[in-house]
Design an enzyme around this catalytic site. Structure first.
Site, PDB file in Angstrom:
ATOM      1  N   GLY A   1      26.982 -13.645 -15.939  1.00 45.74           N
ATOM      2  CA  GLY A   1      27.073 -12.309 -15.363  1.00 45.74           C
ATOM      3  C   GLY A   1      27.662 -12.253 -13.969  1.00 45.74           C
ATOM      4  O   GLY A   1      27.839 -11.174 -13.421  1.00 45.74           O
ATOM      5  N   HIS A   2      27.954 -13.404 -13.364  1.00 44.84           N
ATOM      6  CA  HIS A   2      28.563 -13.377 -12.028  1.00 44.84           C
ATOM      7  C   HIS A   2      30.077 -13.378 -12.198  1.00 44.84           C
ATOM      8  O   HIS A   2      30.693 -14.422 -12.371  1.00 44.84           O
ATOM      9  CB  HIS A   2      28.101 -14.568 -11.185  1.00 44.84           C
ATOM     10  CG  HIS A   2      28.459 -14.430  -9.736  1.00 44.84           C
ATOM     11  ND1 HIS A   2      29.478 -15.129  -9.156  1.00 44.84           N
ATOM     12  CD2 HIS A   2      27.936 -13.641  -8.767  1.00 44.84           C
ATOM     13  CE1 HIS A   2      29.564 -14.798  -7.885  1.00 44.84           C
ATOM     14  NE2 HIS A   2      28.637 -13.895  -7.622  1.00 44.84           N
ATOM     15  N   PHE A   3      30.637 -12.192 -12.209  1.00 46.06           N
ATOM     16  CA  PHE A   3      32.034 -11.914 -12.533  1.00 46.06           C
ATOM     17  C   PHE A   3      32.272 -12.212 -14.015  1.00 46.06           C
ATOM     18  O   PHE A   3      32.742 -13.290 -14.393  1.00 46.06           O
ATOM     19  CB  PHE A   3      33.020 -12.669 -11.638  1.00 46.06           C
ATOM     20  CG  PHE A   3      32.914 -12.263 -10.198  1.00 46.06           C
ATOM     21  CD1 PHE A   3      33.397 -11.035  -9.780  1.00 46.06           C
ATOM     22  CD2 PHE A   3      32.309 -13.087  -9.267  1.00 46.06           C
ATOM     23  CE1 PHE A   3      33.288 -10.646  -8.460  1.00 46.06           C
ATOM     24  CE2 PHE A   3      32.195 -12.712  -7.956  1.00 46.06           C
ATOM     25  CZ  PHE A   3      32.688 -11.479  -7.542  1.00 46.06           C
TER      26      PHE A   3
END
Length: 142
Positions: free
Chosen positions: A45-47
């Site tokens: 979910g981080h980028f």
């Protein structure tokens, strides 16, 4: 104190241990490495579809290698289960992203160690020798 012994004294464990190897260490500084495994949770979910290592994790990696490992070395036999090194300040500039599966090398140079406070200039380079972030980190021995 041997490099593996220093790593064994770190107050962290996987998945929050960001030190694979200490290449060299002396009273003036330390050099160590870490490879960011693509399976680490913070990439989810981080980028989305293009994960990047969060800056706070890069800072933590520099702190673990550049401050805590050096502090353990400097304290030598005075470092025990009741001793900790608490982060007190950071001033980090980020220049390049670090992606999953990248190996980085942290370089730390002691600015001073007095009255229980350790301050270091730190930099992190990728496998191509390019600086991805640098700055200063300080901590207190507690």
């Amino acid at each position: 104190m041997k490099n593996k012994e220093i790593i064994s004294k770190l107050p962290y464990s996987k998945p929050f241990l960001f030190v694979d190897e200490i290449i060299k260490i002396d009273e003036n500084g330390v050099e160590g490495t870490f490879t960011f495994d693509e399976k680490l949770d913070f990439y989810k979910g981080h980028f989305e579809n293009h994960p990047v290592t969060p800056g706070v994790i890069l800072t933590e990696t520099m702190a673990q290698i550049g401050l805590v490992c050096l502090g353990i070395f400097l304290l030598d036999n005075n470092f025990n289960k009741n001793t900790s090194i608490a982060l007190t300040s950071t001033n980090i500039e980020f220049m390049k992203p670090v992606f999953p599966n990248e190996k980085v090398t942290v370089f730390s140079e002691k600015v001073y160690f007095r009255f229980g406070k350790l301050k270091c200039k730190v930099s992190m380079k990728n496998e191509f020798g390019v600086v991805v972030c640098s700055g200063e980190i300080a901590g207190m021995i507690v």
